[in-house]
Design a protein around this motif. Structure first.
Motif, short mmCIF file in Angstrom:
data_model
loop_
_atom_site.label_atom_id
_atom_site.label_comp_id
_atom_site.label_asym_id
_atom_site.label_seq_id
_atom_site.Cartn_x
_atom_site.Cartn_y
_atom_site.Cartn_z
N CYS A 1 36.50 27.35 55.63
CA CYS A 1 36.74 25.92 55.00
C CYS A 1 36.61 26.16 53.43
N HIS A 2 36.20 27.08 52.98
CA HIS A 2 36.12 27.03 51.36
C HIS A 2 37.74 27.65 51.17
N GLY A 3 38.18 28.53 51.97
CA GLY A 3 39.48 29.05 51.76
C GLY A 3 40.69 27.96 51.92
N VAL A 4 40.51 27.14 52.90
CA VAL A 4 41.68 26.16 52.84
C VAL A 4 41.42 25.05 51.80
N ARG A 5 40.20 24.69 51.44
CA ARG A 5 39.89 23.76 50.42
C ARG A 5 40.41 24.17 49.06
N THR A 6 40.16 25.69 48.90
CA THR A 6 40.77 25.93 47.36
C THR A 6 42.12 26.69 47.56
N GLY A 7 42.87 26.78 48.60
CA GLY A 7 44.10 27.19 48.64
C GLY A 7 43.94 28.87 48.36
N THR A 8 43.13 29.41 48.62
CA THR A 8 42.93 30.81 48.91
C THR A 8 43.15 31.65 49.87
N ILE A 9 43.60 30.72 51.27
CA ILE A 9 43.96 31.51 52.70
C ILE A 9 45.19 30.73 52.85
N SER A 10 46.05 31.27 54.01
CA SER A 10 47.15 30.50 54.27
C SER A 10 46.51 29.74 55.69
N ALA A 11 46.63 28.60 55.39
CA ALA A 11 45.93 27.69 56.67
C ALA A 11 46.22 26.25 56.46
N LYS A 12 46.56 25.81 57.50
CA LYS A 12 46.75 24.02 57.62
C LYS A 12 45.32 23.36 57.73
N ALA A 13 45.18 22.42 57.01
CA ALA A 13 43.87 21.41 57.24
C ALA A 13 44.49 20.74 58.42
#
Ligand SMILES: [Zn+2]
Ligand SMILES: [Zn+2]
Length: 303
Positions: free
Chosen positions: A24-36
């Protein structure tokens, strides 16, 4: 049959508003490659204009905004959504009905058990009576195939899932047949079959046979491991206690999917803790190597 994924996440969505797990932190901050992802729901159609919703998630307003096809705009007030089928009475699958109130009357298909929950613990049927005819209840007999008016080529066959009713259900501790169902959806025109089971606590031989006979299976991808909620520190229950079979390892859903040759394999209802949401994870690579897709919002499948 056209299948459109409105939402592919489990309850809470991805990211969950109050969660700071690595995903959740990663996708919110754009630091992991993931789709909301929004909370799980799919839509089914024969003709591409008239649709049946399978579950009505709390994110439905955003989902329908993104799904332009569901607004054919033939008149001032209009929708392509013709009916709603509920798989259970969980909040993340039913609260979207409140958002649909401007479109009442709305045809809602569910089992007697789900109808009871939604007339008592979470009385959405009662509440919406005050909106232009409200929700029109159509009973699903958990043992019987049914059809929906206007969808002549589609046949729906419920499959009873053993799992508990929600915490607000009057029979929470007294499980009944029909608390939770999966659906086998047959298209008699294309002769194709979808198995949709966003909540699946175990896979036995009868489910394996259904999946062997299907052209596409969309099944529970909530958790990678049974103790994922504990490991990530967000909860105390195991997956199986929540009615969700884990994906990985011995006895996991992937070991069953690997035995199937015919169907397209899709995991849906992904919890925000699940490492498969990170597109650079080894877990995501493992699924890819086995030909298993992770559903995403806006995914479309033709059968
Ligand atoms: Zn759910
Ligand atoms: Zn999270």
């Amino acid at each position: 049959m056209h299948i459109y994924v409105l939402g592919s996440a489990a309850g809470g969505g991805f990211p969950q508003w109050n969660c700071n797990c690595p995903n959740c932190h990663g996708v919110r901050t754009g630091t992991i490659s993931a789709k909301a992802r929004t909370q799980s729901s799919i839509a089914i159609s024969e003709n591409g204009t008239d649709w049946i919703l399978l579950n009505a998630s709390p994110d439905i307003r955003q989902q329908l905004f993104d799904f332009k096809t569901a607004q054919p705009a033939r008149q001032l007030r209009d929708t392509g959504i013709r009916s709603v089928i509920l798989m259970d009475s969980q909040l993340d699958h039913t609260t979207g009905l409140l958002t649909l109130r401007e479109g009442c009357p709305i045809d809602v298909w569910c089992t007697e058990m789900v109808y009871q929950d939604l007339s008592s613990g979470f009385p959405v049927f009662n509440m919406l009576k005050h909106w232009n005819g409200g929700l029109q209840y159509h009973q699903i007999d958990p043992k019987q195939a049914f059809k929906i008016d206007g969808f002549e080529q589609l046949e729906f066959l419920p499959f009873v899932i053993q799992s508990a009713a929600p915490p607000y259900s009057p029979h929470r501790h007294d499980p009944h047949e029909g608390d939770n169902i999966a659906l086998i959806i047959k298209d008699h025109k294309t002769q194709k079959q979808l198995f949709y089971a966003p909540g699946l606590g175990k896979i036995d031989e009868s489910i394996m046979q259904i999946m062997r006979d299907s052209d596409c299976v969309m099944i529970d991808g909530t958790l990678w491991t049974d103790d994922e909620m504990q490991q990530t520190g967000v909860g105390v229950k195991t997956g199986r206690e929540m009615g969700h079979l884990y994906i990985s390892g011995e006895g996991g859903s992937l070991s069953y999917l690997n035995q199937l040759e015919r169907p397209k394999k899709v995991l849906i209802h992904i919890n925000n803790t699940n490492p498969i949401l990170n597109e650079n994870s080894t877990q995501c690579a493992e699924l890819k190597a086995h030909g298993v897709d992770v559903a995403y919002d806006g995914m479309q499948i033709e059968l």
